[in-house]
Write a protein that holds these residues in place. Structure first.
Motif, PDB file in Angstrom:
ATOM      1  N   ALA A  90       7.079   2.573 -23.196  1.00 50.74           N
ATOM      2  CA  ALA A  90       7.012   1.962 -21.858  1.00 50.74           C
ATOM      3  C   ALA A  90       7.770   2.806 -20.850  1.00 50.74           C
ATOM      4  N   LEU A  91       8.917   3.322 -21.285  1.00 50.08           N
ATOM      5  CA  LEU A  91       9.736   4.158 -20.393  1.00 50.08           C
ATOM      6  C   LEU A  91       8.960   5.401 -19.961  1.00 50.08           C
ATOM      7  N   ALA A  92       8.285   6.031 -20.933  1.00 49.78           N
ATOM      8  CA  ALA A  92       7.523   7.249 -20.613  1.00 49.78           C
ATOM      9  C   ALA A  92       6.376   6.922 -19.663  1.00 49.78           C
ATOM     10  N   ILE A  93       5.725   5.768 -19.888  1.00 46.79           N
ATOM     11  CA  ILE A  93       4.586   5.406 -19.032  1.00 46.79           C
ATOM     12  C   ILE A  93       5.061   5.130 -17.601  1.00 46.79           C
ATOM     13  N   VAL A  94       6.172   4.390 -17.484  1.00 53.18           N
ATOM     14  CA  VAL A  94       6.691   4.056 -16.146  1.00 53.18           C
ATOM     15  C   VAL A  94       7.072   5.333 -15.397  1.00 53.18           C
ATOM     16  N   LEU A  95       7.880   6.176 -16.045  1.00 56.62           N
ATOM     17  CA  LEU A  95       8.334   7.395 -15.366  1.00 56.62           C
ATOM     18  C   LEU A  95       7.162   8.341 -15.098  1.00 56.62           C
ATOM     19  N   GLY A  96       6.247   8.426 -16.087  1.00 59.49           N
ATOM     20  CA  GLY A  96       5.084   9.300 -15.937  1.00 59.49           C
ATOM     21  C   GLY A  96       4.196   8.845 -14.791  1.00 59.49           C
ATOM     22  N   SER A  97       4.024   7.532 -14.650  1.00 58.71           N
ATOM     23  CA  SER A  97       3.140   7.036 -13.583  1.00 58.71           C
ATOM     24  C   SER A  97       3.742   7.307 -12.199  1.00 58.71           C
ATOM     25  N   ILE A  98       5.073   7.206 -12.092  1.00 63.33           N
ATOM     26  CA  ILE A  98       5.689   7.506 -10.785  1.00 63.33           C
ATOM     27  C   ILE A  98       5.575   9.006 -10.492  1.00 63.33           C
ATOM     28  N   ALA A  99       5.825   9.830 -11.522  1.00 62.00           N
ATOM     29  CA  ALA A  99       5.719  11.284 -11.329  1.00 62.00           C
ATOM     30  C   ALA A  99       4.287  11.662 -10.951  1.00 62.00           C
ATOM     31  N   ALA A 100       3.303  11.003 -11.599  1.00 59.69           N
ATOM     32  CA  ALA A 100       1.900  11.290 -11.276  1.00 59.69           C
ATOM     33  C   ALA A 100       1.593  10.878  -9.836  1.00 59.69           C
ATOM     34  N   ALA A 117       1.229   0.794   9.475  1.00 59.63           N
ATOM     35  CA  ALA A 117       1.569  -0.005  10.665  1.00 59.63           C
ATOM     36  C   ALA A 117       3.071   0.044  10.946  1.00 59.63           C
ATOM     37  N   LEU A 118       3.872   0.213   9.889  1.00 58.84           N
ATOM     38  CA  LEU A 118       5.329   0.313  10.068  1.00 58.84           C
ATOM     39  C   LEU A 118       5.763   1.688  10.555  1.00 58.84           C
ATOM     40  N   GLY A 119       4.805   2.594  10.662  1.00 56.52           N
ATOM     41  CA  GLY A 119       5.110   3.904  11.232  1.00 56.52           C
ATOM     42  C   GLY A 119       5.325   5.000  10.204  1.00 56.52           C
ATOM     43  N   LEU A 120       5.105   4.707   8.911  1.00 53.41           N
ATOM     44  CA  LEU A 120       5.299   5.752   7.898  1.00 53.41           C
ATOM     45  C   LEU A 120       4.124   6.722   7.939  1.00 53.41           C
ATOM     46  N   GLN A 121       4.440   8.019   7.846  1.00 49.54           N
ATOM     47  CA  GLN A 121       3.413   9.060   7.831  1.00 49.54           C
ATOM     48  C   GLN A 121       2.988   9.281   6.381  1.00 49.54           C
ATOM     49  N   LEU A 122       1.870   8.686   5.992  1.00 49.66           N
ATOM     50  CA  LEU A 122       1.421   8.804   4.600  1.00 49.66           C
ATOM     51  C   LEU A 122       0.154   9.643   4.559  1.00 49.66           C
ATOM     52  N   PRO A 123       0.017  10.546   3.573  1.00 48.96           N
ATOM     53  CA  PRO A 123      -1.155  11.434   3.540  1.00 48.96           C
ATOM     54  C   PRO A 123      -2.459  10.663   3.335  1.00 48.96           C
ATOM     55  N   ILE A 134      -0.276  12.378  -4.631  1.00 46.75           N
ATOM     56  CA  ILE A 134      -0.364  11.739  -3.305  1.00 46.75           C
ATOM     57  C   ILE A 134      -0.843  12.700  -2.214  1.00 46.75           C
ATOM     58  N   ASP A 135      -0.401  13.966  -2.267  1.00 45.88           N
ATOM     59  CA  ASP A 135      -0.817  14.909  -1.219  1.00 45.88           C
ATOM     60  C   ASP A 135      -2.292  15.275  -1.362  1.00 45.88           C
ATOM     61  N   THR A 136      -2.790  15.283  -2.591  1.00 47.15           N
ATOM     62  CA  THR A 136      -4.175  15.694  -2.843  1.00 47.15           C
ATOM     63  C   THR A 136      -5.145  14.533  -2.663  1.00 47.15           C
ATOM     64  N   LEU A 137      -4.846  13.412  -3.318  1.00 50.26           N
ATOM     65  CA  LEU A 137      -5.783  12.283  -3.305  1.00 50.26           C
ATOM     66  C   LEU A 137      -5.595  11.361  -2.102  1.00 50.26           C
ATOM     67  N   GLY A 138      -4.404  11.362  -1.551  1.00 56.37           N
ATOM     68  CA  GLY A 138      -4.095  10.414  -0.478  1.00 56.37           C
ATOM     69  C   GLY A 138      -3.257   9.266  -1.016  1.00 56.37           C
ATOM     70  N   PHE A 139      -2.720   8.462  -0.101  1.00 52.91           N
ATOM     71  CA  PHE A 139      -1.780   7.416  -0.498  1.00 52.91           C
ATOM     72  C   PHE A 139      -2.444   6.307  -1.325  1.00 52.91           C
ATOM     73  N   ALA A 140      -3.535   5.731  -0.787  1.00 48.34           N
ATOM     74  CA  ALA A 140      -4.119   4.560  -1.457  1.00 48.34           C
ATOM     75  C   ALA A 140      -4.655   4.887  -2.854  1.00 48.34           C
ATOM     76  N   PRO A 141      -5.418   5.989  -3.034  1.00 45.99           N
ATOM     77  CA  PRO A 141      -5.914   6.277  -4.388  1.00 45.99           C
ATOM     78  C   PRO A 141      -4.780   6.518  -5.400  1.00 45.99           C
ATOM     79  N   SER A 142      -3.730   7.246  -4.993  1.00 41.90           N
ATOM     80  CA  SER A 142      -2.647   7.500  -5.954  1.00 41.90           C
ATOM     81  C   SER A 142      -1.867   6.209  -6.250  1.00 41.90           C
ATOM     82  N   THR A 143      -1.741   5.337  -5.246  1.00 40.50           N
ATOM     83  CA  THR A 143      -1.105   4.036  -5.483  1.00 40.50           C
ATOM     84  C   THR A 143      -1.947   3.208  -6.449  1.00 40.50           C
ATOM     85  N   PHE A 144      -3.263   3.226  -6.228  1.00 39.93           N
ATOM     86  CA  PHE A 144      -4.177   2.486  -7.110  1.00 39.93           C
ATOM     87  C   PHE A 144      -4.011   2.950  -8.560  1.00 39.93           C
ATOM     88  N   LEU A 145      -3.959   4.261  -8.758  1.00 37.44           N
ATOM     89  CA  LEU A 145      -3.824   4.790 -10.124  1.00 37.44           C
ATOM     90  C   LEU A 145      -2.492   4.372 -10.744  1.00 37.44           C
TER      91      LEU A 145
END
Lengths: 496, 151
Positions: free
Chosen positions: B79-89, B139-145, B94-105
């Motif tokens: 579980a630890l590897a999956i959690v850390l791996g998913s955040i690292a992924a 909407a909160l003003g964050l610059q997300l790719p 995020i820069d390539t796929l964009g914010f929403a798709p990488s969040t979805f994954l």
């Protein structure tokens, strides 16, 4: 500026509609994360720090401050109703608060926790107003040797009060210092330990470090336990304590306020330590100590008053001296720096609107918290029913977004992952993250103060023992280290 | 891993880190006490850390009886590897796929593999949260790719 005008100025700032809104958001979010186990004020403040870039510095600090003292209110709800402390500062509230709930007195327990917090917090704010100004005026005469010595005291007291081994805490403090040296040297601009990574030129970011050590690591630890939790099935009943409750708890509230106020100022102290000390004092002074743990109101009133008083008074060293006394204040320190404000004695002269606005907003925030925690307690209880396996992915998402959005840097996300793993391993092996984080924040100031002191003295270390304040501080450091080396602590202690 | 073995490993790691930092600090230049160089403070701190780690190693070696309970007995390494791996992924994509798709994954992995929700619940929740978060944080003003999908 006299006190009357300062208070009028502060009220004018705090009561501006936008600042009232930020204050409400802060205390609301603080109560929310206080109620929910698994994310603490450090993680939440770090998370919201990037969002505050778009706010005025006053609004941002009002909101971030509200999160901390709001969490002290919210933490008691979970302790009393679920027997799981929402915050570390509410651990002792479980002992008698939960037993009161089992005895059908959850309402008075929650009511006393909220009212005690309000009284303790309000008195501490008055103390802050009285003490911070003369302390800041005195601090204007401090030079680099005094600051170096005071920061040494801060670091040693923090390790002295830590829960586990002092040796391990000291090692974490020194490791925090080493991490703070990563980046360009501020005197020569020589890159130090950057390994050719451009993103490290500005050093390791505070937010990835804190979010990893406190946010991600906490979730990794929580995943080991049972994800389901049950709320104790009880009727809240009458929320206000009875006259008998008030009579029983009146001195506990007074003592809790005094204990919390002074332990909040102490470097390394804070709400957690204050709540533990208050509970121990109440039990020691009680005519019926054997009844503690069975649901006595004094066991709720004292610690809850103390933790909120400490949450307010810990602003004093931050705003008057520019020294964060605990890790929560270290994050706030980082927040002030990001907004271009150097915390310290000059804040009161250069930005009186900020200092007095934040102080007066605490009165407003405490009043809001009373309204949020008494009539709306049912809402927070319902929120507790949200399962943890739904919450934790959302918390991780907020962590990832918060860290990434500071610099739009993937390196920061990787650093958070790394520090999440490090924080997890540290906690499993009994190494506390708080000394590391505080030393990391103090490191650059400590180094600057040392190098400036040596330049002033022509390389003589005697500068630290020939000036009264630095000499007294260094003596205190030596005494604390010797006392710790030659004494065996009989009971574990808590720190923030 | 027992508590004692963990302490030994941690002390050895800290000692090695302190040693490496001492070498690095020396190379940075120590200056002198009148004008300390960039390596002065790191060397002092690393030397202190090294001494403390060495002291702990010696103490552990002198008292071979350690905690019998494993420090990592309850650890869920997968579980630890999956959690850390998913955040690292998330960070890597995020820069390539964009914010929403990488969040979805990331959320799909966390809801599916750790929270063990049904697949359709996992995908629906991850999609809904990714889209709502995309709108709310912008909407909160964050610059997300935005990525190729503009999300």
């Amino acid at each position: 500026m006299d006190t009357f005008h300062a208070i009028a100025l502060g009220l004018g700032v705090a009561l501006q509609p936008l600042n009232l809104f930020f204050c409400f958001v802060g205390v609301f979010v603080g109560t929310l994360i206080g109620v929910l186990p698994g994310i603490g004020p450090v993680g939440t403040m770090s998370l919201l720090l990037p969002i505050t870039f778009h706010l005025s510095p006053v609004g941002a600090i009002i909101m971030l401050a509200g999160i901390y003292y709001g969490a002290q209110y919210g933490g008691s709800t979970t302790s009393i109703l679920v027997n799981i402390p929402g915050e570390a500062s509410s651990i002792v509230t479980c002992l008698d608060g939960y037993q009161m709930a089992r005895n059908g007195r959850a309402g008075p327990a929650l009511g006393m926790a909220a009212l005690g917090s309000f009284i303790g917090g309000s008195v501490a704010i008055v103390g802050l107003m009285l003490l911070a100004v003369p302390l800041a005026e005195a601090a204007l005469s401090f030079g680099p040797p005094e600051y170096f010595a005071l920061m040494c005291v801060s670091l040693v007291v923090l390790t002295f009060l830590s829960r586990g081994s002092m040796g391990k805490s000291l090692m974490m403090g020194v490791l925090g210092l080493l991490l703070s040296f990563v980046g360009l040297d501020m005197f020569t601009s020589v890159p130090r330990f950057t390994f050719g990574v451009n993103e490290l030129s500005d050093g390791i970011g505070l937010i990835p470090l804190v979010m990893g050590l406190f946010g991600v690591a906490e979730i990794l630890l929580n995943l080991e336990g049972e994800m389901k939790r049950e709320i104790y099935a009880t009727r809240l009943g009458e929320i206000l304590p009875t006259a008998r409750d008030w009579v029983a708890a009146r001195w506990s509230i007074v003592r809790g306020t005094v204990i919390g106020f002074f332990l909040g100022i102490l470097p390394g102290g804070g709400a957690v330590l204050a709540s533990f000390v208050s509970y121990a004092v109440e039990r020691r002074l009680s005519r019926h100590p054997e009844r503690f743990g069975t649901g006595v109101i004094e066991g709720v009133a004292g610690p809850e008053t103390a933790n909120n008083a400490a949450a307010q008074s810990s602003f004093i060293p931050l705003l008057a001296l520019g020294i964060p006394p605990n890790v929560v204040r270290a994050v706030l320190f980082g927040g002030l720096l990001i907004h271009g404000i150097q915390p310290g004695p000059l804040v009161m002269q250069q930005r009186p609107d900020l200092f007095w606005g934040v102080v007066m907003s605490m009165f407003v925030g405490n009043a809001m918290l009373l309204a949020l925690n008494l009539p709306l307690v049912g809402m927070w209880v319902r929120l507790l029913r949200v399962p943890y396996d739904v919450l934790f992915p959302l918390i991780l998402l907020f962590c990832a977004i918060g860290v990434y959005s500071v610099n739009n840097s993937r390196t920061d996300v990787y650093l958070m992952v790394l520090f999440g793993l490090v924080g997890y391993l540290m906690q499993k092996l009994g190494y506390e993250p708080a000394p590391l984080a505080l030393a990391y924040v103090l490191g650059p100031i400590l180094e600057t103060a040392l190098r400036q002191s040596l330049a002033l003295s022509g390389g003589s270390l005697s500068i630290f023992v020939t000036r009264p304040i630095s000499a007294a501080s260094m003596l205190l450091v030596v005494v604390l280290l010797i006392v710790q080396l030659f004494s065996r602590r009989s009971s574990p202690k808590e720190t923030t | 891993m027992s508590g004692r073995l963990g302490d030994l490993a941690a002390s050895a790691l800290l000692l090695a880190l302190a040693g490496a930092t001492c070498v690095g600090s020396w190379r940075l230049g120590l200056g002198d006490v009148h004008n300390p160089g960039p390596g002065f403070m790191p060397l002092a701190a690393a030397a202190l850390l090294g001494l403390m780690a060495l002291g702990q190693l010696v103490r552990l070696a002198a008292h071979p009886r350690g905690a019998a309970t494993g420090a990592f007995a309850q650890s869920r390494w997968g579980a630890l590897a999956i959690v850390l791996g998913s955040i690292a992924a998330f960070g890597a994509l995020i820069d390539t796929l964009g914010f929403a798709p990488s969040t979805f994954l990331m959320l799909s992995v966390l809801f599916g593999a750790i929270a063990r929700k049904r697949w359709w619940v996992t995908l629906a929740a991850a999609l809904a949260i990714a889209l709502v978060a995309s709108v709310a944080f912008r909407a909160l003003g964050l610059q997300l790719p935005p990525g190729p999908l503009g999300l």
